[in-house]
Write a protein that holds these residues in place. Structure first.
Motif, PDB file in Angstrom:
ATOM      1  N   ALA A   1       5.180  -0.721  20.761  1.00 39.62           N
ATOM      2  CA  ALA A   1       4.443  -0.969  19.506  1.00 39.62           C
ATOM      3  C   ALA A   1       3.362  -2.026  19.632  1.00 39.62           C
ATOM      4  CB  ALA A   1       5.421  -1.340  18.387  1.00 39.62           C
ATOM      5  N   LEU A   2       2.625  -2.007  20.732  1.00 40.58           N
ATOM      6  CA  LEU A   2       1.501  -2.941  20.885  1.00 40.58           C
ATOM      7  C   LEU A   2       0.166  -2.256  20.620  1.00 40.58           C
ATOM      8  CD1 LEU A   2       2.673  -5.145  23.868  1.00 40.58           C
ATOM      9  CD2 LEU A   2       1.926  -5.978  21.635  1.00 40.58           C
ATOM     10  N   GLN A   3       0.204  -1.006  20.164  1.00 42.13           N
ATOM     11  CA  GLN A   3      -1.072  -0.361  19.843  1.00 42.13           C
ATOM     12  C   GLN A   3      -1.079  -0.007  18.340  1.00 42.13           C
ATOM     13  OE1 GLN A   3      -2.618   2.261  22.850  1.00 42.13           O
ATOM     14  NE2 GLN A   3      -2.419   0.687  24.397  1.00 42.13           N
ATOM     15  N   ALA A   4      -1.415   1.223  17.971  1.00 42.80           N
ATOM     16  CA  ALA A   4      -1.561   1.531  16.533  1.00 42.80           C
ATOM     17  C   ALA A   4      -0.322   1.138  15.731  1.00 42.80           C
ATOM     18  CB  ALA A   4      -1.843   3.022  16.355  1.00 42.80           C
ATOM     19  N   SER A   5       0.839   1.333  16.335  1.00 41.07           N
ATOM     20  CA  SER A   5       2.071   1.126  15.563  1.00 41.07           C
ATOM     21  C   SER A   5       2.324  -0.334  15.201  1.00 41.07           C
ATOM     22  CB  SER A   5       3.266   1.691  16.334  1.00 41.07           C
ATOM     23  OG  SER A   5       3.075   3.071  16.535  1.00 41.07           O
ATOM     24  N   GLY A   6       1.642  -1.250  15.884  1.00 44.58           N
ATOM     25  CA  GLY A   6       1.824  -2.668  15.554  1.00 44.58           C
ATOM     26  C   GLY A   6       0.656  -3.245  14.789  1.00 44.58           C
ATOM     27  N   THR A   7      -0.324  -2.423  14.463  1.00 49.44           N
ATOM     28  CA  THR A   7      -1.578  -2.957  13.899  1.00 49.44           C
ATOM     29  C   THR A   7      -2.036  -2.142  12.698  1.00 49.44           C
ATOM     30  OG1 THR A   7      -2.717  -1.596  15.524  1.00 49.44           O
ATOM     31  CG2 THR A   7      -2.470  -3.920  16.075  1.00 49.44           C
ATOM     32  N   ASN A   8      -1.108  -1.665  11.912  1.00 51.37           N
ATOM     33  CA  ASN A   8      -1.511  -0.833  10.768  1.00 51.37           C
ATOM     34  C   ASN A   8      -1.315  -1.606   9.462  1.00 51.37           C
ATOM     35  OD1 ASN A   8       1.346  -0.486  10.209  1.00 51.37           O
ATOM     36  ND2 ASN A   8       1.348   0.974  11.918  1.00 51.37           N
ATOM     37  N   SER A   9      -1.252  -0.878   8.345  1.00 44.95           N
ATOM     38  CA  SER A   9      -1.066  -1.546   7.048  1.00 44.95           C
ATOM     39  C   SER A   9       0.413  -1.705   6.715  1.00 44.95           C
ATOM     40  CB  SER A   9      -1.727  -0.757   5.918  1.00 44.95           C
ATOM     41  OG  SER A   9      -2.972  -0.231   6.290  1.00 44.95           O
ATOM     42  N   GLY A  10       1.250  -1.034   7.438  1.00 43.95           N
ATOM     43  CA  GLY A  10       2.687  -1.148   7.162  1.00 43.95           C
ATOM     44  C   GLY A  10       3.105  -0.516   5.844  1.00 43.95           C
ATOM     45  N   ILE A  11       2.288   0.397   5.332  1.00 41.89           N
ATOM     46  CA  ILE A  11       2.653   1.024   4.048  1.00 41.89           C
ATOM     47  C   ILE A  11       3.491   2.280   4.308  1.00 41.89           C
ATOM     48  CG2 ILE A  11       1.789   2.009   1.875  1.00 41.89           C
ATOM     49  CD1 ILE A  11       0.903  -0.906   2.297  1.00 41.89           C
ATOM     50  N   LEU A  12       4.569   2.388   3.574  1.00 39.97           N
ATOM     51  CA  LEU A  12       5.364   3.618   3.595  1.00 39.97           C
ATOM     52  C   LEU A  12       4.866   4.462   2.427  1.00 39.97           C
ATOM     53  CD1 LEU A  12       8.794   1.921   4.394  1.00 39.97           C
ATOM     54  CD2 LEU A  12       7.252   3.128   5.980  1.00 39.97           C
ATOM     55  N   HIS A  13       4.024   5.419   2.780  1.00 35.88           N
ATOM     56  CA  HIS A  13       3.363   6.222   1.744  1.00 35.88           C
ATOM     57  C   HIS A  13       4.332   7.231   1.126  1.00 35.88           C
ATOM     58  CE1 HIS A  13      -0.532   4.748   3.120  1.00 35.88           C
ATOM     59  NE2 HIS A  13      -0.225   5.095   4.347  1.00 35.88           N
ATOM     60  N   THR A  14       4.100   7.523  -0.154  1.00 36.13           N
ATOM     61  CA  THR A  14       4.917   8.562  -0.808  1.00 36.13           C
ATOM     62  C   THR A  14       4.363   9.957  -0.561  1.00 36.13           C
ATOM     63  OG1 THR A  14       3.538   8.315  -2.771  1.00 36.13           O
ATOM     64  CG2 THR A  14       5.615   7.052  -2.717  1.00 36.13           C
ATOM     65  N   GLY A  15       3.068  10.032  -0.248  1.00 31.13           N
ATOM     66  CA  GLY A  15       2.429  11.347  -0.129  1.00 31.13           C
ATOM     67  C   GLY A  15       1.856  11.829  -1.454  1.00 31.13           C
ATOM     68  N   PHE A  16       1.729  10.922  -2.443  1.00 29.10           N
ATOM     69  CA  PHE A  16       1.215  11.350  -3.755  1.00 29.10           C
ATOM     70  C   PHE A  16      -0.197  11.919  -3.657  1.00 29.10           C
ATOM     71  CE2 PHE A  16      -0.877   7.267  -3.630  1.00 29.10           C
ATOM     72  CZ  PHE A  16      -2.006   7.418  -4.427  1.00 29.10           C
ATOM     73  N   ASP A  17      -0.959  11.408  -2.657  1.00 23.41           N
ATOM     74  CA  ASP A  17      -2.366  11.809  -2.554  1.00 23.41           C
ATOM     75  C   ASP A  17      -2.608  12.788  -1.401  1.00 23.41           C
ATOM     76  OD1 ASP A  17      -1.680   9.928  -0.657  1.00 23.41           O
ATOM     77  OD2 ASP A  17      -3.531   8.768  -0.818  1.00 23.41           O
ATOM     78  N   SER A  18      -1.563  13.241  -0.738  1.00 23.00           N
ATOM     79  CA  SER A  18      -1.755  14.097   0.438  1.00 23.00           C
ATOM     80  C   SER A  18      -1.939  15.558   0.017  1.00 23.00           C
ATOM     81  CB  SER A  18      -0.533  14.012   1.363  1.00 23.00           C
ATOM     82  OG  SER A  18      -0.360  12.686   1.772  1.00 23.00           O
TER      83      SER A  18
END
Ligand code: FAD
Length: 410
Positions: free
Chosen positions: A38-55
């Motif tokens: 987790a030293l690439q994208a997985s450690g540098t994101n917003s950390g939001i657990l999205h619901t998928g309301f907008d997907s």
């Protein structure tokens, strides 16, 4: 070393896939180029657990976001991953926003996600949450190990060879792992890795997102994730509280070629702060205490590419998981297991999850990768991987497999 399954890449996707397969009885080697997961994208994101309301309904990404919501809570509870169940709010700020928000409310309804349209035209989404993405990924890796997976860090795969007894993956130091099935979970490196195996069917490039971290402004605490109305190409700059009580604004969306450029551009603050302050006025004119950038593994014309490679039997690509992979990771694991079960590897029912205590230090997640890169930049020469045009030595350096001054684990 031999394993039934080799997973290349210990980001959150590879970690979730390794955990799922290990729980289902497969022997799994989890190979990671960097000195820690987790030293690439997985450690540098917003950390939001999205619901998928907008997907968009009907897409694989949406399907997996919604499925992950069913799988996630028991896993995170069992592994002690912190989650801020704060919900999110989207307010109309300019002409056209109210109509767009009404469309998103209808979208949420179609996806079966709870969302409340307010009299002022705003949309509240109570299920949106924020987590510590590093703790999340490290917990999945630790759980995968607890279920028998073997993690090998500092193992940049630079050669792939198919033979009668399986696929051999080699690192620059000459060590190798042979497996019957190889899962390509290499994030931004997934296109390059596939080409090593003769699969030229897709490309992945880095799409940078920059963030600013603020001390929480006094007097007006941030209680929810504040979302902008998304555009066609990006979810936009959001403002969110972290599990350690900071306030973060970002990300930007900057397409680039260099997978080793993790720098926050000088102009990022001027791009982010006005947008953030429009949603959360206490940020106006404030100086961030820290900044970091992440690289989304963006596919060219493809998103959520999950399936067997047509060019290399035994290789399964799990690639171009661009912007919601933290959220959907557990469902990706389940999906990949279904693909693997159709190959020569037999899988059992999922075993109950064994509890683990991943070794987490005191450092905050949002600075872990940036600090690691800063230490690397001070002491070594990270070369760029120009997709498709790197030799083994270059790749080893570029992926961080060598010359890292100290263990980056906080
Ligand atoms: C700015 C930004 C904001 C985001 N916000 C969110 C969000 O709020 N919520 C959400 O759900 N998702 C979010 N995402 C998306 C999420 O971070 C990604 O979808 C997810 O991290 C992708 O995981 P991955 O494991 O595929 O990639 P990575 O985390 O990049 O992992 C790939 C791993 O493969 C390794 N690797 C590469 N090549 C090799 C090789 N040859 N040999 C061995 N190892 C190799 C790399 O070192 C790396 O560790 C965001 C992403 C970014 C960048």
């Amino acid at each position: 070393m031999d394993a039934e399954i080799a997973v290349v890449g210990a980001g959150v996707v590879g970690a979730a896939v390794a955990l799922e397969l290990a729980r289902r009885g497969a022997s799994v080697a989890l190979l990671e180029a960097e000195p820690a997961p987790a030293l690439q994208a997985s450690g540098t994101n917003s950390g939001i657990l999205h619901t998928g309301f907008d997907s968009p309904p009907g897409e694989l990404e949406t399907e997996l976001i919604l499925r992950a919501a069913e799988l996630r809570d028991p896993v995170l509870d069992a592994l002690g991953v912190p989650v801020l169940r704060c919900g999110a709010l989207m307010r109309p700020l300019q002409d056209g926003d109210e109509a767009a928000i009404e469309r998103l409310a209808e979208n949420a309804r179609r996806n079966g996600v709870e969302a409340e349209l307010g009299d002022d035209g705003s949309l509240a989404v109570p299920g949106e949450a924020a987590t510590d993405p590093v703790a999340f990924a490290l917990a999945l890796v630790a759980a995968a190990e607890r279920h028998g997976a073997e993690l090998r860090t500092g193992f940049p795969v630079v050669a792939i060879e198919r033979g009668a007894r399986g696929i051999t993956l080699s690192a620059p130091d000459g060590t190798s792992v042979r497996a019957r099935v190889v899962l390509n979970c290499a994030g931004v490196g997934a296109g390059w890795l596939a080409r090593l195996a003769g699969d030229e069917s897709f490309e992945v490039y880095p799409r940078k997102g920059e963030f600013l971290v603020f001390e929480p402004p006094a007097g007006e605490p941030l209680r929810r994730i504040l979302l902008p109305v998304p555009s066609e190409s990006t979810k936009g700059v959001l403002v969110f509280p972290t599990v350690d009580s900071k306030v973060v604004a970002g990300p930007t969306a900057v397409d680039q070629d260099d997978p080793d450029d993790w720098a926050v551009r000088p102009e990022a603050t001027a791009e982010i702060v006005p947008k953030a302050a429009a949603m959360y006025p206490p940020l106006a004119g404030r100086e961030p205490m820290f900044s970091y950038a992440g690289l989304r593994p963006a596919g060219r014309g493809v998103n959520y590419l999950i399936g067997p490679s047509a060019a290399c039997p035994g290789l399964v690509n799990v690639a171009a998981i661009r912007s919601t992979g933290l959220t959907s990771s557990l469902a990706i694991g389940e999906r990949v297991a279904a693909v693997v079960a159709e190959s020569a590897v037999e899988l059992r029912e999922r075993a109950p999850l064994e509890p683990v205590s991943p070794a987490l230090g005191a450092g905050p997640w949002w600075r872990r990768t940036a600090d690691y890169r800063a230490r690397g930049a001070a002491g070594e020469h990270r070369g760029a991987i120009s997709d498709g045009a790197v030799g083994p030595e270059r790749a080893a350096t570029a992926h961080g497999g060598v010359a890292i001054p100290e263990d980056p684990r906080p």
